[in-house]
Each structure stands twice: as C-alpha cells, then as structure tokens.
Write a protein that holds these residues in place. Structure first.
Motif, PDB file in Angstrom:
ATOM      1  N   HIS A 190      -2.665  -3.169   3.187  1.00 34.80           N
ATOM      2  CA  HIS A 190      -3.597  -2.694   4.210  1.00 34.80           C
ATOM      3  C   HIS A 190      -4.997  -2.616   3.628  1.00 34.80           C
ATOM      4  O   HIS A 190      -5.179  -2.249   2.486  1.00 34.80           O
ATOM      5  CB  HIS A 190      -3.215  -1.294   4.678  1.00 34.80           C
ATOM      6  CG  HIS A 190      -1.925  -1.262   5.412  1.00 34.80           C
ATOM      7  ND1 HIS A 190      -1.715  -1.945   6.571  1.00 34.80           N
ATOM      8  CD2 HIS A 190      -0.773  -0.634   5.130  1.00 34.80           C
ATOM      9  CE1 HIS A 190      -0.484  -1.736   6.981  1.00 34.80           C
ATOM     10  NE2 HIS A 190       0.110  -0.939   6.129  1.00 34.80           N
TER      11      HIS A 190
ATOM     12  N   ASN B 276      -6.544   1.499  -3.330  1.00 36.57           N
ATOM     13  CA  ASN B 276      -6.191   0.415  -2.431  1.00 36.57           C
ATOM     14  C   ASN B 276      -7.176  -0.740  -2.548  1.00 36.57           C
ATOM     15  O   ASN B 276      -6.789  -1.909  -2.502  1.00 36.57           O
ATOM     16  CB  ASN B 276      -6.170   0.943  -0.989  1.00 36.57           C
ATOM     17  CG  ASN B 276      -5.337   0.072  -0.095  1.00 36.57           C
ATOM     18  OD1 ASN B 276      -4.414  -0.588  -0.542  1.00 36.57           O
ATOM     19  ND2 ASN B 276      -5.668   0.063   1.172  1.00 36.57           N
TER      20      ASN B 276
ATOM     21  N   SER C 131      -8.116  -0.460   3.819  1.00 38.83           N
ATOM     22  CA  SER C 131      -8.435   0.837   4.384  1.00 38.83           C
ATOM     23  C   SER C 131      -9.845   0.883   4.945  1.00 38.83           C
ATOM     24  O   SER C 131     -10.214   1.853   5.563  1.00 38.83           O
ATOM     25  CB  SER C 131      -8.246   1.912   3.323  1.00 38.83           C
ATOM     26  OG  SER C 131      -8.961   1.552   2.161  1.00 38.83           O
TER      27      SER C 131
ATOM     28  N   ALA D  82      -8.983   9.205   1.833  1.00 35.97           N
ATOM     29  CA  ALA D  82      -7.953   8.186   1.616  1.00 35.97           C
ATOM     30  C   ALA D  82      -6.581   8.725   1.980  1.00 35.97           C
ATOM     31  O   ALA D  82      -5.725   7.997   2.478  1.00 35.97           O
ATOM     32  CB  ALA D  82      -7.977   7.740   0.157  1.00 35.97           C
TER      33      ALA D  82
ATOM     34  N   ASP E  66     -10.565   4.425  -0.052  1.00 32.49           N
ATOM     35  CA  ASP E  66      -9.350   4.491  -0.858  1.00 32.49           C
ATOM     36  C   ASP E  66      -9.541   3.550  -2.028  1.00 32.49           C
ATOM     37  O   ASP E  66      -9.313   2.351  -1.936  1.00 32.49           O
ATOM     38  CB  ASP E  66      -8.166   4.061   0.023  1.00 32.49           C
ATOM     39  CG  ASP E  66      -6.845   4.424  -0.606  1.00 32.49           C
ATOM     40  OD1 ASP E  66      -6.814   4.724  -1.801  1.00 32.49           O
ATOM     41  OD2 ASP E  66      -5.839   4.396   0.113  1.00 32.49           O
TER      42      ASP E  66
ATOM     43  N   SER F 174       0.825  -1.209   0.000  1.00 30.72           N
ATOM     44  CA  SER F 174       0.000   0.000   0.000  1.00 30.72           C
ATOM     45  C   SER F 174       0.857   1.256   0.000  1.00 30.72           C
ATOM     46  O   SER F 174       0.414   2.308  -0.440  1.00 30.72           O
ATOM     47  CB  SER F 174      -0.909   0.013   1.232  1.00 30.72           C
ATOM     48  OG  SER F 174      -1.597  -1.179   1.341  1.00 30.72           O
TER      49      SER F 174
ATOM     50  N   ALA G 150      -5.908   8.304   5.616  1.00 31.36           N
ATOM     51  CA  ALA G 150      -5.543   6.935   5.962  1.00 31.36           C
ATOM     52  C   ALA G 150      -4.094   6.656   5.605  1.00 31.36           C
ATOM     53  O   ALA G 150      -3.356   6.010   6.345  1.00 31.36           O
ATOM     54  CB  ALA G 150      -6.471   5.945   5.248  1.00 31.36           C
ATOM     55  N   ARG G 151      -3.660   7.162   4.468  1.00 32.46           N
ATOM     56  CA  ARG G 151      -2.283   6.918   4.048  1.00 32.46           C
ATOM     57  C   ARG G 151      -1.293   7.647   4.942  1.00 32.46           C
ATOM     58  O   ARG G 151      -0.219   7.145   5.258  1.00 32.46           O
ATOM     59  CB  ARG G 151      -2.088   7.371   2.610  1.00 32.46           C
ATOM     60  CG  ARG G 151      -2.815   6.481   1.647  1.00 32.46           C
ATOM     61  CD  ARG G 151      -2.652   6.925   0.231  1.00 32.46           C
ATOM     62  NE  ARG G 151      -3.453   6.105  -0.641  1.00 32.46           N
ATOM     63  CZ  ARG G 151      -3.532   6.285  -1.956  1.00 32.46           C
ATOM     64  NH1 ARG G 151      -2.854   7.267  -2.511  1.00 32.46           N
ATOM     65  NH2 ARG G 151      -4.280   5.498  -2.681  1.00 32.46           N
TER      66      ARG G 151
ATOM     67  N   THR H 158      -0.748   5.671   8.023  1.00 32.02           N
ATOM     68  CA  THR H 158       0.152   4.534   7.855  1.00 32.02           C
ATOM     69  C   THR H 158       1.597   4.974   7.813  1.00 32.02           C
ATOM     70  O   THR H 158       2.482   4.280   8.296  1.00 32.02           O
ATOM     71  CB  THR H 158      -0.157   3.803   6.542  1.00 32.02           C
ATOM     72  OG1 THR H 158      -1.545   3.771   6.347  1.00 32.02           O
ATOM     73  CG2 THR H 158       0.404   2.409   6.558  1.00 32.02           C
TER      74      THR H 158
END
Lengths: 266, 407
Positions: free
Chosen positions: A183, A193, A185, B185, A190, A147, B188-189, B192
C-alpha cells in the motif's frame, strides 16, 4: 484474470515472462483486484503458486476466483496452490505454543525479528519435486500484502530482506515470478512503508499502480492504473515505459480505457 | 427487525467492554467495524427525525433490565482482570490486549462460535464491542507519545482480532480516539486492518462550530472505507456527505446538507477575518453595474481543503486581475472533490456594513448554486452570465447545476 489487462500488459498465460518481480501498489483506493487478476492468471498458466495471503481469508479469494474462472479449492487439492492463510495461522500461533517453527513465528516475539521462517516456508512450497516429470511450468510467489508485515512489528529492512531472498530463490534460481502488493500510504507519513515501497520499486520489473481519482469519487471511473515497465538491461531509450489508463471494476471483470474515454462520458 | 442497540452504557463513563449475544439469526458475518472519534465529547444513539439515514434508536430509553438478564453477555473490565494471575503467554502485545484477546478467544471457543462445540440452540452471532481502543486505559501509549515502545501493539492486536473474527461467527465494533493518536501512520495501518471505517468529526472546538451553515449539526460523518469482501467491487453509496445531529433523544444522520434549507441560514465567509473589507471590495467591483448586485462566493467544503482559501483570496484581493484568480479557483477545484459554490444575490444597493446587518432579508431571495468553476469570474463577463441566471424562472429555490468531475 482480466483479458483487457492482459492486452495492456501484452501478455497471455501461455507466454508470460519469467524471472520477474511485479510490484502492485495502491494509493487511496483498493488494489486488491490486481491480486485476484494475477492469482487467476498464474493458475491458468499452469504454474505452481505459493500464495501468502495475510489480509483476507481463503474463502474470499476462492469466491472471487470462481468469478474469474479458477477454482482455488481444486488447485489446492491437486497441489498447484500452496495457500498460507495468515489470519488463521496467526490465531494458532498466538494462542498455542507451536512445536515446529511456524512461518508466522515472529508474532510471538517481542522484538522485531526476521522473516526467515516465512522464507523457509516459501522455499519449501516452491521447490521443484524430484519426481522427474514437470507438472507445473514455473513457480510463482504471490504476497497480499506486504504492508501488513510492517503493522505486525517487522521493520522495513526485514521485509526487504525477505523479498530479496525470495527473489534470489524464486526468480533467479527457479526462474519463476514474484508478485507483491504494497500500500502507498500517501500523506500518512508512514516512513517504514515508504522505505519498503521505494526499495521494491527499484527492484521490480513491472509496477502496476492503482490510484484513486484526484477529484474524488466517480461512479463510472473507479480509478486510474499506471503501468511502468522497468527494463534495466535495455538501452536507456527503451528502458522505462509508462502508461496510464482508467478503469471501472465490474462484477466479474475490469474494463480499462484511456483517460477521459470512459464509456459513460462519450 | 431493527437491531437492538449495541451499547447502552455510554452514559456511564466506565471504560469496560461488553460482549453481547443476541438471538437474531443471521448469515455468516465476520467483520470488524472501527469508528473513529475526532474531537467528539460523548455520543448517544437515539431515534431519528424525518430525514433519516439508516437505523435509529432512542437514546433516552435504557435497555430493560429483563432483557439484559435474559441475554447472555460477558463483560470485560480491564482493571479487574489485570490483577488476576492468568497465565499469560509471552507475546509482544501489551498485557491489556493480550488478556482481551484471550478473553474473546475463550468465549468464542466455549460458546461454540468457531464450530468447535456446535451451538445447541439456534445459531447466533457473537457481537463484540470494544470501547476506546488505543487509549491509555488499555495500557497502550500511542496516545501519549509519538513513538512509544508499544507502537505495534495495537496493530498486532487488530490483526489477531481480525483472524479471530474471520474464523468464527462474530462481528466486532470498535471505537478509537484517533484525535489523540499522534502517529498518523498508525491510523493508516488501523484502517487497512479494519473492514469498515467511519470517522466522526465533531464541530466542537473547530471553526465550524460557529459557522451558521452548520448550525443544526454537531459534526460530520466520513465513511472512510467499505470492504470488498468476496467480491471485486463494493457497494458504495452515492451519498458522501453525511452530517449528524445530537439531541437529547435523537441522533440523526442526514445525507448531505439540504441545500434548499439554507435559504434561512446565514452563510459567512469561512474563517475570514477581514470580512467587511472583502465585502466592500466586492461592492467596489460591482459598483459600475446597473443593478448593484453583490455576489458572495461561499465555498462549502466537506473536508478541510484549500478550496476555501482560494475563495477567500479571490474576494480579499482587490485586483482586477480576476481572470487569473478564477483560473486559480478552477485549478483548485479540479483537484478537490466536486464542490458546491454558492452565490448569494443581493438586490438592494447596500454598503458592506449594512449588508452584514441585513443578511437575513436578502438571504430569503434566490440562492443560486452553481457548481461550474469555469464560470467563476469577477469581471464584467461574469456578471453578464449571472444576469442570465437571474432571469431564469426559478421559484425562490435553488437551481442546482451539478458538475461531476468525471475524467
């Protein structure tokens, strides 16, 4: 490697299946313990391992590996482990112009390119040495995690292409294994992803999915692991098998138990 | 020895980034911490009151000028740098991020944090503070449009920064206005790519601002991620509900909401518009009972979930099909985190409207906290159960029966 997980997967370092793609997935929790498991598993199985570590440094894996009984430094010295440390390489690539093509060359490009240099690196690392004697059993490619490549500007299609090439080379041609972590999400929308995850799920033979508990945090149960075998060659009845276990991570191992059977509850 | 405040210039509304060198020897830390703002106007760090959680600072004091002059710090103010003609390597980051990365890398290299020039004096850790990363002030447009042209710029920057930190003796703390970022999104990235992520959720502008339950607090703190570095597990604290208060001098973080203090609060149905109606319905149900006890159900949430909605439905629908509703609640709570359900007992025989007015007196009576969802039932069965609780020798404080949803 976690002995209990080996039992659940019905495998040992001596007689593991070859030519398989294993997908590790985590949703709302940290699935990195699975990466540590497979790294130590394949090193103990005397395989040649190419580890593309994009998210953590070498010392992190090395320290955890020592807890699990493998020495990454020694494996690297004797040639069993080829370690691409993504973070360190990224700094080199971004700040200095490289003369030769670098596996992470795409960081310097404005548009989303492709992962061909990375694939070349993997192929070079895992190609069998023609010295005649077979030191290692079979090659293994481990990626932690895919990811991150999306965050670095790669499209989902480019990453899927990369994995496809790797599978063709490592799994089919060299009869090795590929293990990747992606991952999930969840509800973060996303799309890239999700495309990547779905595409890989359909291609993989074994999916290990670490999920957080639906009800939230618990001290004694850290999460839930779903194991899904996909065997396209088998008749439909035996094709997909799915098991669910819960786990608790300890300092040097992970214990697995059936749902609701945590030792803390019983 | 407590760490000195990292940034003292939040009161000035300049958007610059300061890099501080502190003379505290510490072990090898290479981490990144990202704070996220959610609806927070401005924040100062200050000393703490009696129930503290963590370190504390005094917001009313500024750093002494001598300390600033004596310590070795570097500032980066983007409008100044962007006009200068630094040689910029072709890279797909926005120019602002590229310059910032080069700046940080220069300092790391020149001051010897990456081991290239050995540090002559005692070894230090480079501490980096970046303010409002991702905002248009850095030349990024993720706060302006959902799918901007530079959608990968921020994550690439964070990745390279992570690489810089991992290969040097440094730590970085970043603040990011995620309430402005439209593409979820990306958040979320970013999570991480960071090690520690803390979310700050302010009550201003939300419905909780007027919720008396949160009267003393200005917002919640959510610890979204803790890293597992060099280890299989991480050290998670048991305390998950943190709220903060922002006063003139104090910034306090308190663990959980002190339940026994709520005796003086005025709980109110969350977001309920037909408040009198529901109260009367409850009164109607209990009319047949001997002591006319009115029970209110308050579902206090630590996040925005639907558990509160379920509670409202229970109260606002006047059915006697309460068993199914209780099943509904049970179903909801199993899906949510362990929640606390409050029952307020009202001894006197009042109608709905009067109840609203005399809330305060009745609140001083026993406040019972029941966290077993199975016992939530508005029919006769429930009342008998409640009676039992009522007769337990409780001293005006709360009886807290915690059910942890262990599977």
């Amino acid at each position: 490697m976690f002995v209990e997980l080996n039992n659940l997967l019905n495998t040992t370092p001596d007689r593991a299946e070859q030519g398989k793609l294993t997908l590790l997935c985590d949703a709302k929790t940290d699935g990195s313990f699975l990466v540590h498991h497979f790294l130590s598993f394949y090193l103990k199985a005397n395989c040649k391992v190419c580890f593309v570590a994009l998210i953590q440094s070498f010392s992190h894996y090395s320290i955890v590996g020592q807890k699990l009984g493998v020495s990454l430094t020694m494996a690297r010295e004797r040639g069993q482990l080829v370690f691409l440390e993504g973070l360190k390489s990224a700094v080199d690539v971004v700040f200095q112009a490289q003369k030769e093509p670098h596996p992470l060359q795409f960081l310097r490009e404005a548009n989303a390119g492709n992962l061909k240099p990375l694939f070349e690196f993997v192929r070079e690392a895992l190609k069998p040495i023609d010295s005649g004697e077979a030191r290692w059993t079979y090659p293994v490619l481990l990626v932690d995690d895919l990811s991150v490549l999306l965050s670095l500007g790669m499209g989902a299609v480019a990453v899927l292409d990369f994995i496809h090439y790797c599978r063709a080379t490592v799994c089919w041609e060299l009869k090795g294994n590929v293990v990747v972590l992606v991952h999930d999400s969840g509800d973060a929308e996303d799309e890239e992803n999700d495309i990547l995850l779905n595409g890989l799920s359909h291609q993989s033979h074994l999916i290990l999915r670490a999920e957080g508990l639906a009800t939230g945090f618990c001290r004694d149960v850290h999460g839930q692991l779903r194991i899904l075998w996909r065997r396209p060659s088998q008749p439909t009845v035996h094709r997909d098998q799915s098991f669910t276990y819960q786990y608790k991570i300890q300092d040097k191992s992970v214990s697995f138990f059936a749902k609701g059977m945590s030792p803390a509850v019983l | 020895e407590l760490p000195a405040p990292l940034l003292d210039d939040k009161c000035k509304k300049e958007f610059d980034e300061d890099v501080y060198n502190h003379k505290t020897p510490e072990s090898n830390i290479k981490m990144k911490i990202a704070w996220r703002y959610q609806l927070l106007p401005k924040m100062e760090i200050g000393p703490v009151s009696s129930s503290r959680f963590g370190h504390y600072y005094d917001a009313s004091k500024r750093m002494p000028q001598e300390l600033i002059e004596a310590s070795n710090w570097h500032g980066f103010f983007l409008p100044e740098k962007i006009s200068s003609t630094l040689k910029v390597e072709p890279c797909s980051l926005t120019p602002g991020y590229t310059k910032l990365l080069q700046f940080i890398q220069n300092i790391i290299y020149e001051e010897g944090f990456d081991g290239s020039n050995p540090q002559k004096k005692q070894r230090n850790i480079l501490r980096i503070g970046i303010q409002n990363l991702g905002s248009p002030l850095w030349g990024d447009d993720i706060c302006c449009a959902e799918n901007g042209g530079n959608s990968h710029s921020l994550t690439k920057f964070l990745y390279v920064l992570r690489g810089l930190l991992r290969t040097s003796l440094s730590a970085c703390i970043i603040t990011m206005p995620t309430h402005l970022i439209q593409n979820k999104a990306i958040i979320a990235r970013v999570t991480t790519l960071s090690d520690i992520v803390v979310g700050l959720e302010s009550f201003i502008g939300s419905e909780r601002e007027t919720n008396p339950l949160y009267k003393d607090y200005h917002g919640l703190i959510h610890i979204r991620q803790i890293p597992r570095l060099n280890n299989l597990i991480c050290d998670e604290s048991d305390v998950k509900d943190l709220a903060f208060k922002l006063k003139r001098k104090l910034f306090t973080i308190e663990a959980g909401v002190q339940w026994h203090d709520l005796g003086s609060r005025q709980p109110r149905l969350l977001g309920s518009s037909n408040y009198p109606a529901s109260a009367s319905l409850v009164a109607g149900i209990t009319g047949a009972h001997h002591h006319t006890q009115l029970i209110f159900v308050f579902l206090v949430e630590t996040g925005f979930h639907h558990v509160g909605q379920a509670g409202l439905e229970l109260l606002t629908s006047g059915n006697s099909a309460s068993a199914s509703q209780s099943a509904g609640i049970t179903g909801m709570s199993y899906r949510a985190r362990p929640r606390a359900l409050y029952f307020k007992e009202n001894k006197s025989k009042v109608g709905a409207r009067q109840l609203l007015e005399t809330r305060e007196e009745h609140l001083s009576s026993r406040l019972l906290i029941l966290t077993q969802a199975e016992r939530l039932c508005m029919g006769r069965r429930f009342f008998t159960a409640f009676h039992i609780f009522n007769e337990l020798p409780c001293k005006g404080d709360c009886i807290c029966l915690q059910t942890c949803q262990t599977q």
